[in-house]
Design an enzyme around this catalytic site. Structure first.
Site, PDB file in Angstrom:
ATOM      1  N   GLU A 168      -1.456  -5.678  10.614  1.00  0.00           N
ATOM      2  CA  GLU A 168      -1.692  -4.736  11.720  1.00  0.00           C
ATOM      3  C   GLU A 168      -2.026  -5.420  13.037  1.00  0.00           C
ATOM      4  O   GLU A 168      -3.101  -5.209  13.613  1.00  0.00           O
ATOM      5  CB  GLU A 168      -2.781  -3.726  11.340  1.00  0.00           C
ATOM      6  N   GLU A 377       0.056  -0.569   2.703  1.00  0.00           N
ATOM      7  CA  GLU A 377      -1.175   0.222   2.630  1.00  0.00           C
ATOM      8  C   GLU A 377      -0.858   1.699   2.764  1.00  0.00           C
ATOM      9  O   GLU A 377      -0.025   2.089   3.594  1.00  0.00           O
ATOM     10  CB  GLU A 377      -2.150  -0.129   3.781  1.00  0.00           C
TER      11      GLU A 377
END
Ligand code: BG6
Length: 477
Positions: A168, A377
């Site tokens: 991320e 995720e």
């Protein structure tokens, strides 16, 4: 479901974690201090001042945790390496104890038939590099991150096939340099885009090195993608959503997939005088660092509305209250603002629950980039209650995951190539800013913000449910 294509054999049914959020042992066995070790000690930064000093003590309990994974029938486990365990000061001499820990973990996983997925960077930067040259704000980070990664490729390349480069990048740069909610706690558009550019270069450089050191492996970044929807059919809202998609998503994914920033977004940022300085050779480096897959971290979609330049809303504070309806609209004046979507239920942290958004995200990645996707995720952060006799009935989590697994099956039917699905998270863990109250695990951990707890592990109802999903390769959800 008769009209849905079956998931491929060998689909990586997984679960995930990150070093800082699970390991604890923050100053043991030669580990150096990370930016998070320091940041959590600044009063007011995290919920009730919670730190990851102990976290859920995975560092000492990894054998027990892997045993629980094996019993679940997990096919893959995604974890991250703490850079400061390998190089306590970010570079220099390797700390053999750090290598030993991850080596043991990898062996334990492989013995249990679980594919390790190793994340090189999940936000815990060596503080020494922050102090010395400002971390991601200096181009020196490219070399240091590459050397650290090469060390891991050499040590584990023969035992680990799947690698995630940066976790991320969009979130750690935005929260670190635009919202000041994560270290280094900066609010500065120009510095944000520059630090982010260095991160993109470091990412590409590491992928380039990977080709030499782990020629049979697969590597990609994990991107936090929240697909953009317009609030209405008003062309002004459509435009707002398009600008948001460009600035919040293509800005990263285009660079990963094609080595290029999106032109229209570049123009807009050029007018604001915040584009990063590009040096000679950068374009070539970015182009050479193409990933094997797009890692997708999906939690929710985002809905956008027009946002006037004069009187529009700007950055909002992070909502860490756990009270539904307490988050505020936020945006960039003259471009867009994020608003609630009345079609969607929300969690207690006001995150939209939108399984169709996952299918939409997967379809958009397939259409635009034509890369396979590893869902690195997806999961639900909620309060969990331990009932008498150690029972955790998290039906809300089962509902969330079930609907998202169905969305994956629909996307596969649409023609998207998906390598695997990692539930966030395997055990409960530290939510960076929200302490231990916001839980994601399939396994409950007796750990709380205050007081001493025995850190015992309890299988939640979702654990048993997921076991059967894996066992039937998704036929029974
Ligand atoms: C992702 C991160 O952004 O979301 C994880 O990769 C994080 O590290 C997860 O824990 C959930 O976020 P939060 O804020 O609810 O803990």
């Amino acid at each position: 479901h008769p009209t849905l294509a079956p998931l491929p054999k060998g689909f990586l049914w997984g679960a995930a974690s990150a070093a800082y959020q699970v390991e604890g042992a923050w100053n043991e066995d030669g580990k150096g201090v990370s930016n998070w070790d320091k940041f959590v000690r600044i009063p007011g930064k995290t919920f009730k001042g919670t730190t990851g000093d102990i976290a859920v003590d995975h560092y000492h309990r990894y054998r027990e945790d892997v045993q629980l994974m094996a019993e679940l029938g997990l096919k893959a486990y995604r974890f991250s390496v703490a850079w400061t365990r390998i190089f306590p000061d970010g570079r220099g001499k390797v700390n053999p104890k750090g290598i030993e820990f991850y080596s043991n973990l990898i062996d334990e996983l492989r013995k249990a038939g679980i594919e390790p997925i190793l994340t090189l960077y999940h936000w815990d930067l060596p503080q020494a590099l922050q102090d010395e040259y400002g971390g991601w704000e200096s181009r020196q980070i490219i070399e240091d991150f590459t050397n650290y990664s090469i060390e891991l490729f050499k040590q584990f390349g023969s035992r680990v096939k799947y690698w995630v480069s940066l976790n991320e990048q969009n979130i750690f740069t935005m929260l670190g340099y635009r919202a000041a909610a994560h270290p280094p706690g900066v609010k500065d558009e120009k510095r944000f885009y520059q630090a982010n550019h260095h991160a993109s270069l470091a990412n590409a450089s590491v992928i380039g090195a990977f080709r030499t050191h782990v020629p049979d492996g697969k590597i990609g970044p994990s991107f936090a993608y929240s697909p953009a929807y317009p609030l209405t059919a008003n062309p002004e809202d459509i435009l707002a959503a398009e600008i948001a998609e460009e600035l919040n998503s293509h800005w990263w994914m285009d660079v990963y997939a094609w080595g290029k920033y999106p032109k229209v977004a570049w123009k807009a940022l050029e007018r604001k005088r915040v584009v990063p300085i590009i040096e000679e050779g950068d374009a070539q480096l970015l182009e050479a660092g193409r990933p094997d897959f797009m890692g997708l971290n999906y939690y929710q979609s985002s809905t956008y509305e027009k946002n006037p330049l004069e009187g529009g809303v700007g950055q909002a504070e992070m909502n860490t209250t756990g009270k539904k309806g307490s988050s505020k609209d936020a945006g960039i004046q003259g471009m867009f603002k994020t608003v609630a979507n009345s079609y969607l239920e929300r969690t207690n942290w006001d995150w939209n629950i939108d399984p169709d958004g996952l299918r939409i995200a997967l379809r958009r990645i397939e259409s635009r980039y034509k890369l396979p996707v590893l869902i690195s995720e997806n999961g639900l952060g909620e309060f969990d209650e331990e009932k008498e006799g150690g029972i955790i009935e998290d039906d809300y989590r089962i509902d969330y995951i079930r609907s998202h697994v169905k969305a994956i099956q629909e996307a596969v039917t649409d023609g998207v190539k998906i390598l695997g699905y990692c539930i966030w998270s395997f055990t409960d863990l530290l939510s960076w800013l929200n302490g231990f109250q916001k839980r994601y695990g399939l396994v409950y951990v007796n750990q709380h913000e205050e007081g001493e707890h025995d850190l015992s592990r309890i299988k939640k109802k979702s654990y048993y449910w997921y076991k059967n999903v894996i066992h039937t390769n998704g036929e029974e959800i």
